[in-house]
Design an enzyme around this catalytic site. Structure first.
Site, short mmCIF file in Angstrom:
data_model
loop_
_atom_site.label_atom_id
_atom_site.label_comp_id
_atom_site.label_asym_id
_atom_site.label_seq_id
_atom_site.Cartn_x
_atom_site.Cartn_y
_atom_site.Cartn_z
CE LYS A 154 5.24 -20.05 12.17
NZ LYS A 154 6.10 -19.39 13.05
NE ARG A 168 -2.29 -1.47 3.30
CZ ARG A 168 -2.83 -1.85 4.44
NH1 ARG A 168 -4.12 -1.71 4.63
NH2 ARG A 168 -2.10 -2.37 5.40
CG HIS A 205 9.41 -23.76 12.59
ND1 HIS A 205 9.04 -23.52 11.29
CD2 HIS A 205 9.47 -22.53 13.18
CE1 HIS A 205 8.88 -22.23 11.10
NE2 HIS A 205 9.13 -21.60 12.23
CG ASP A 212 6.11 -18.44 16.96
OD1 ASP A 212 5.77 -17.97 15.87
OD2 ASP A 212 7.24 -18.26 17.47
CG ASP A 214 7.90 -25.20 8.60
OD1 ASP A 214 9.07 -24.98 8.95
OD2 ASP A 214 7.01 -25.53 9.40
CG HIS A 215 12.17 -20.49 8.41
ND1 HIS A 215 11.22 -20.21 9.35
CD2 HIS A 215 13.35 -20.48 9.07
CE1 HIS A 215 11.82 -20.03 10.52
NE2 HIS A 215 13.11 -20.19 10.39
CD GLU A 245 13.56 -18.46 18.70
OE1 GLU A 245 13.85 -17.52 17.97
OE2 GLU A 245 12.40 -18.77 18.99
C1 BG6 Z 1 9.59 -18.25 13.31
C2 BG6 Z 1 8.91 -17.90 14.60
O1 BG6 Z 1 8.75 -19.00 12.50
O2 BG6 Z 1 10.78 -18.99 13.61
C3 BG6 Z 1 9.84 -17.08 15.49
O3 BG6 Z 1 7.73 -17.16 14.33
C4 BG6 Z 1 11.13 -17.82 15.70
O4 BG6 Z 1 9.23 -16.79 16.74
C5 BG6 Z 1 11.73 -18.29 14.38
O5 BG6 Z 1 12.03 -16.93 16.34
C6 BG6 Z 1 12.92 -19.21 14.61
O6 BG6 Z 1 13.57 -19.47 13.42
P1 BG6 Z 1 15.11 -19.82 13.39
O7 BG6 Z 1 15.39 -20.12 11.96
O8 BG6 Z 1 15.85 -18.62 13.91
O9 BG6 Z 1 15.30 -21.01 14.29
#
Ligand code: BG6
Length: 500
Positions: free
Chosen positions: A147, A44, A239, A234, A176-177, A215
């Site tokens: 996501k 936008r 993941h 989350d 899903d990374h 994390e």
């Molecule tokens: C994301 C979550 O999908 O993955 C975050 O929304 C999280 O909260 C992140 O920090 C973690 O990804 P990675 O690759 O740093 O382990």
């Protein structure tokens, strides 16, 4: 690879500049982009092409001025202002895409990337469909969805139903990374390219499986989103369950999207539901509270911006569950994830059964006499096998030692970023590393009853844990006959204490 246009909706947001553009630049540096390739940022905000390019440089490895490669890459980018939620606007978008096609000589092969708030995930495909921009008749049209895919089972089902009324399943790429991480893909190779692991990858030899994604960061300005999500939705729903899928699946017949995703789906279908009366025994949730890390005060979760001061959202969750299949019957799986833990570490640990009889004396550091195979996702990516060794000298004393491989040992081999791999796969039409709709719904079916109990008021405890520790002590209680591992950032080190 076919010439194509990537349209990024929500292009003025964080995801585009932090992840997508740097990933595309990475591909460009490796000469993996099609010769004719254009990126159209859409959102936008009123930006010129030049404003957009300038914004997109923030997370690139070098500045435009110092690198001619960056300048050449940026010339592939352009921008289009669109009131994304308004259907009437999409005729303009269609015309613009036709003009872009004509100017660049790229046929109408298009990927739409939804990097927008989830509230637009249904709106944008509907509007694209209204102007016939979803159909793959002249060139391919694909949709990438970020996501979170739904906030619960029924919203995920609704979203699937909606998307499927505009795109076919084989046009939809749900990101899903974690599946884009090199080390996660390597789990398939470890299991199925070696003759030594698969014969013992089952209930006869494995005592339990432990999966951690820890994390050290907190919610980092995302308190508003996170407080309505929590660690279970989350991280676990997406993941961590995807990791479970790869660790637990049967060998696929071929390495093809549906063959692999069928096996992942079967794992999810075999997850034994955790019933409300079992939850307090199988699930522990926690929330970080204020503490001091390395002498610096750290605030508690409830003091974070955007978080309700009385919040009962979990920033840590640990689960024990079973997979009711012939391979896994009776083998406990333990998974945990949390924010503000001592290290950023993700790994899968296979704990093998003990030998049937103790013949030797164990040194104190032989914490456990389970052999462990540690598949480290990040950081210090690699694999460790822990086994007992005779302490040199008199008698038969056993200590635990490591046999380890670190990706660093491969010298200058490049570990592609997750987004680079996934974007490239989508450009090539390979959906293997993307979640299929039925699997996403199945994962939600497992999560939903737990999430319902979490949301149901005060009857399930939420334990505070000081920021910088391994979560609430109560999480120890769900692991039978073993302990959680306390991983360090260096793969070969472990123990309760390590450098932060
Ligand atoms: C994301 C979550 O999908 O993955 C975050 O929304 C999280 O909260 C992140 O920090 C973690 O990804 P990675 O690759 O740093 O382990």
């Amino acid at each position: 690879m076919e010439s194509q246009i990537l349209v990024i909706f929500g292009a003025s947001g964080d995801l585009a500049k932090r992840k997508l553009i740097p990933a595309l630049y990475e591909l460009s540096q490796q000469d993996l982009l099609p010769e004719k390739f254009a990126v159209l940022g859409v959102s936008r905000s009123a930006l010129s092409d030049e404003d957009f390019r300038e914004r997109m440089t923030e997370f690139l490895p070098e500045s435009r001025e110092s690198s001619p490669d960056i300048e050449t890459f940026l010339q592939r980018l352009s921008y289009f202002t669109l009131q994304t939620g308004e259907a009437a606007e999409y005729e303009r978008l269609k015309r613009h895409l036709e003009e872009l096609s004509a100017a660049t000589g790229i046929p109408p092969n298009t990927i739409y990337y939804l990097a927008t708030p989830p509230s637009l995930y249904e709106v944008i495909p509907r509007c694209l469909n209204a102007v016939r921009l979803c159909h793959s008749d002249e060139g391919f049209r694909r949709l990438i969805v970020e996501k979170p895919f739904g906030t619960d089972l029924s919203s995920a089902q609704d979203l699937n139903r909606n998307l499927l009324s505009y795109f076919r399943e084989d046009q939809i790429y749900r990101i899903d990374h974690y599946l884009g991480k090199e080390t996660v893909q390597n789990m398939l190779v470890t299991r199925f390219a070696n003759g030594i692991f698969e014969p013992i990858w089952n209930l006869n030899f494995i005592h339990h499986v432990e999966i951690t994604s820890a994390e050290s960061l907190g919610v980092e300005g995302r308190g508003g989103y996170y407080d309505h999500s929590g660690a279970l939705r989350d991280m676990v729903q997406s993941h961590l369950l995807q990791l479970v899928g790869l660790v637990a699946m049967e060998p696929p017949v071929v390495v093809e999207a549906d063959a692999i995703r069928n096996e992942v789906l079967k794992v999810f279908q075999s997850l034994r539901p955790i019933t409300p009366d079992q939850i307090t025994k199988h699930v522990v949730r926690g929330q970080y509270i204020a503490s001091t890390i390395k002498g610096d005060p750290v605030k508690g979760y409830r003091d974070e911006e955007g978080v309700n001061p009385l919040s009962r959202t979990e920033t840590f969750v640990a689960l024990k569950f079973f997979i009711d299949s012939w391979r896994w019957g009776g083998v406990p799986f333990y998974i945990r994830t949390g924010k503000k833990l001592p290290a950023r570490v993700a790994e899968v640990v296979i704990h093998f059964k003990r030998p049937p009889r103790h013949l030797f004396q164990y040194e104190e550091n032989a914490l456990t006499n389970y052999n462990q195979l540690i598949l480290r996702v990040q950081p210090d990516e690699g694999i460790v096998l822990k086994f007992g060794l005779k302490v040199p000298g008199p008698g038969f004393r056993v200590q635990t030692v490591n046999m380890d491989f670190h990706y660093d040992d491969l010298g200058n081999s490049h570990l592609p970023s997750a987004y680079a791999r996934l974007l490239l796969d989508c450009m090539q039409g390979d959906a293997t590393l993307f979640a299929r709709g039925d699997a996403v719904e199945e994962a939600w079916k497992f999560i939903q009853p737990i999430s319902d109990v979490f949301a149901s008021g005060l009857d399930m405890p939420i334990y505070g844990y000081p920021a910088g520790t391994w979560g609430p002590e109560e999480a120890e209680g769900i692991v039978d006959d073993a302990n959680w591992r306390y991983p360090c950032k260096n793969l070969s080190n472990d123990g309760t204490y390590c450098e932060l």
